[in-house]
Design a protein around this motif. Sequence first.
Motif, short mmCIF file in Angstrom:
data_model
loop_
_atom_site.label_atom_id
_atom_site.label_comp_id
_atom_site.label_asym_id
_atom_site.label_seq_id
_atom_site.Cartn_x
_atom_site.Cartn_y
_atom_site.Cartn_z
N ASP A 1 -2.16 -22.35 -9.78
CA ASP A 1 -1.58 -23.64 -9.41
C ASP A 1 -0.37 -23.52 -8.49
OD1 ASP A 1 -3.30 -25.30 -11.19
OD2 ASP A 1 -2.30 -24.15 -12.76
N ILE A 2 0.43 -22.48 -8.72
CA ILE A 2 1.68 -22.29 -7.97
C ILE A 2 1.84 -20.81 -7.66
CG2 ILE A 2 4.22 -22.41 -8.11
CD1 ILE A 2 3.79 -24.77 -10.11
N LEU A 3 2.37 -20.50 -6.49
CA LEU A 3 2.65 -19.12 -6.11
C LEU A 3 4.15 -18.89 -6.02
CD1 LEU A 3 0.03 -18.69 -3.25
CD2 LEU A 3 -0.08 -17.62 -5.51
N VAL A 4 4.61 -17.76 -6.53
CA VAL A 4 5.97 -17.31 -6.28
C VAL A 4 5.89 -16.18 -5.27
CG1 VAL A 4 8.00 -16.17 -7.25
CG2 VAL A 4 6.85 -17.97 -8.55
N ALA A 5 6.44 -16.41 -4.09
CA ALA A 5 6.45 -15.40 -3.04
C ALA A 5 7.75 -14.62 -3.15
CB ALA A 5 6.34 -16.07 -1.67
N GLU A 6 7.65 -13.38 -3.63
CA GLU A 6 8.85 -12.60 -3.94
C GLU A 6 9.07 -11.47 -2.94
OE1 GLU A 6 10.59 -11.45 -8.08
OE2 GLU A 6 9.22 -9.85 -7.50
N GLY A 7 10.18 -11.54 -2.23
CA GLY A 7 10.55 -10.48 -1.30
C GLY A 7 11.24 -9.33 -2.02
N TYR A 8 11.37 -8.22 -1.30
CA TYR A 8 11.88 -7.03 -1.99
C TYR A 8 13.41 -7.02 -2.11
CZ TYR A 8 13.75 -3.64 1.48
OH TYR A 8 14.50 -2.96 2.40
N GLU A 9 14.06 -8.13 -1.70
CA GLU A 9 15.47 -8.30 -2.02
C GLU A 9 15.69 -8.50 -3.52
OE1 GLU A 9 14.97 -10.78 1.86
OE2 GLU A 9 13.72 -10.02 0.24
N ALA A 10 14.62 -8.86 -4.21
CA ALA A 10 14.71 -9.24 -5.62
C ALA A 10 15.08 -8.06 -6.52
CB ALA A 10 13.38 -9.84 -6.07
N ALA A 11 15.57 -8.41 -7.71
CA ALA A 11 15.95 -7.41 -8.71
C ALA A 11 14.72 -6.83 -9.40
CB ALA A 11 16.86 -8.04 -9.75
N GLY A 12 14.90 -5.62 -9.92
CA GLY A 12 13.89 -5.04 -10.79
C GLY A 12 12.66 -4.54 -10.07
N ILE A 13 11.54 -4.48 -10.82
CA ILE A 13 10.28 -3.96 -10.27
C ILE A 13 9.82 -4.84 -9.11
CG2 ILE A 13 7.86 -3.50 -10.79
CD1 ILE A 13 8.75 -2.89 -13.68
N ASN A 14 9.44 -4.19 -8.03
CA ASN A 14 9.15 -4.92 -6.82
C ASN A 14 7.92 -4.35 -6.12
OD1 ASN A 14 9.96 -6.96 -4.90
ND2 ASN A 14 12.06 -6.51 -5.52
#
Length: 317
Positions: free
Chosen positions: A132-145
């Motif tokens: 239903d929804i996508l979270v587009a996560e860039g590698y600036e993010a914390a933790g496992i990437n």
Amino acid sequence: MNRLTQFLNIQYPILQGGMGNISNAPLTAAVSEAGGLGTIGVGTMTPDEVEKIILETKALTSKQFALNIPISVTPYLKEMLMLLLKHKIQVVSLSAGNPSPYIENLHKNGVKVIAVVASVKHALKAEAAGVDILVAEGYEAAGINSPFETTTMTLIPQIVNAVDIPVVGAGGIADGRGLAAAICLGASGVQMGTRFIATKEAPFHTNYKEKILFADDTSTVIIGRSVGKIRRVLQAPYTGKLLEYEKKGMTDEEYLALTSEDLHKRGAIEGNEQEGFMNAGQIAGMVSTIPTVKELMEGMMEEARTQLQRGIGLFKL
């Protein structure tokens, strides 16, 4: 209101990222109470541990919250899905694996499905599977990437162009300017983790919060590149040891043992940076206050409005 807030029945387009084994009821409930979507990340916790947090969260808020299940990480996938249905949690965030086999049954039980993705290819697959929804996560993010190491600013518009469902931006967002930027790139909202660490309700060790408060733009590092397992953490004595071990060479098994969730908790919950690590995103260098979650989110919305209005003003004839 937009597609995201209407669909999730939340006031603000702000989601809390799953925090794995350091997830807790006070912060999850505070995010939902303040008008966002709080999230419990199950990590590698046991079903009993997760159920305890679910019950504690329900005691603190009557508003909905989500469960984040990292498919390939949890050893209790079936049990976590059962907990979701048992406690009538209406939103699930699926990450670290293929969500396709679980979506039909989740939808049959009235559960809304969010999938965390880091590439257009995975976004298209998730949409085709019925997410239903996508979270587009860039590698600036914390933790496992993601090993792709695609940045948030480049990832969001490419995924928005490729899919028709709402997209949430994640990685490198900590204030209203980040929210406004994500909206301008086509996202319907944002997901944050690091910024929520430094809030009054977050029950993390003072050392963890202070390291974020005093971080600068170069205070986070990537570990795990040598074994293809990207993780962003705060620079600290233990992190330095890990980087030295990597230079000498290590196996996947050695790396996983040295970055176990017990060592994550040792850093984040016990504040022991000599023997444990603390996840943090690159945005840590912008965090300088410890507000309540409500103050943070209301301030973000006001700042985002100001930035968006200012932007519109630049294009007035």
